[in-house]
Motif scaffolding. Structure first.
Motif: not given
Ligand code: PEP
Length: 261
Positions: A3-15
């Motif tokens: 299984r290929r690693y998945l690195i996911a960024g959840n920025w939420k309500m930021n930016g």
């Protein structure tokens, strides 16, 4: 099955436009310098919906993928003020969408049935849902962790069928670890992930074996490797640390170094 690693960024309500540009410059600098430093993993950013188009323009066709944090449970456009259709996200270049995040369950009243409808709507639009499940501290201390995980995962399996998990990702996110700086130990994470995979396997062993299960909850550069090297941990859903380019890249680098493929 690898299984290929998945690195996911959840920025939420930021930016903001300016902050996102700075973050993306940091994320892309390393890739521009040395083509793709992380060829064996998938990396993903999930900005607030209003920034999807500007982020898409910046990341282009490069290795960083684009995802959304939420979508409507509807399958067709219509009179649903304030909602965003899965097809609209797909048109903007999203390949993934987070569903059932504990913040949506806790603050926006999303129950298991709503989450299952959103999961189905995502797949109908060609998006891969990242289904978040996880127990509160009270539930863990009350010995209810597996019961909660079974209920949250089971609701989606019952509504959408096990076959739907061939095009989905699960994220184990203990609520007590999200944004608290308190991370599940590798043993706690592995036990929950193995339990979730076991629940999938009851329905279909092949799908269970190929479904990626991410860990989320205060993952940072300095604890990523210990969590990612657990047998059933196939990546991370990263909140706070995804807002710092150096931290996010270090987590990607940890996954690349462990590379399961
Ligand atoms: C999340 O938002 O899914 C999350 C895991 O947040 P954090 O990494 O900040 O705990």
């Amino acid at each position: 099955m690898q299984r290929r690693y998945l690195i996911a960024g959840n920025w939420k309500m930021n930016g903001s436009l300016a902050a996102n540009a700075e973050l993306l410059t940091g994320l892309l600098a390393r890739q521009n310098d040395r083509s793709n430093d992380f060829p064996d993993i998938e990396s993903l950013v999930c900005p607030p919906a209003v920034y999807l188009e500007s982020v898409r323009q910046r990341i282009g066709d490069g290795p960083i993928l684009l995802g959304a944090q939420n979508l409507s449970d509807q399958h067709k456009a219509g009179a649903y003020t304030g909602e965003i259709l899965g097809a609209m996200l797909a048109e903007l270049g999203c390949s993934y969408v987070i569903v059932g995040h504990s913040e949506r369950r806790a603050y926006y009243g999303e129950d298991d049935a709503t989450v299952a409808r959103k999961f189905a709507a995502a797949q109908a639009a060609g998006l891969r849902p990242i289904l978040c499940v996880g127990e509160t501290l009270e539930q863990r201390e009350g010995g209810m962790t597996e019961t909660v995980l079974e209920r949250q995962l089971g609701a989606v399996i019952a509504a959408c069928g096990i076959g739907a998990f061939a095009r989905a990702v699960v994220a184990y996110e203990p609520v007590w670890a999200i944004g608290t700086g308190r991370t599940a130990s590798p043993e706690q994470a592995q036990a929950a992930h193995a339990y979730l995979r076991g629940q999938l396997a009851v329905q279909d062993a092949k799908i269970a074996n190929s479904t990626r299960i991410l860990y989320g909850g205060s993952v940072k550069a300095d604890n990523a490797a210990a969590l990612l090297c657990c047998a059933d941990v196939d990546g991370g859903l990263i909140g706070g640390a995804s807002l710092k380019a150096a931290e996010f890249l270090a987590i990607c680098a940890a996954a690349q170094a462990l590379n399961k493929t």
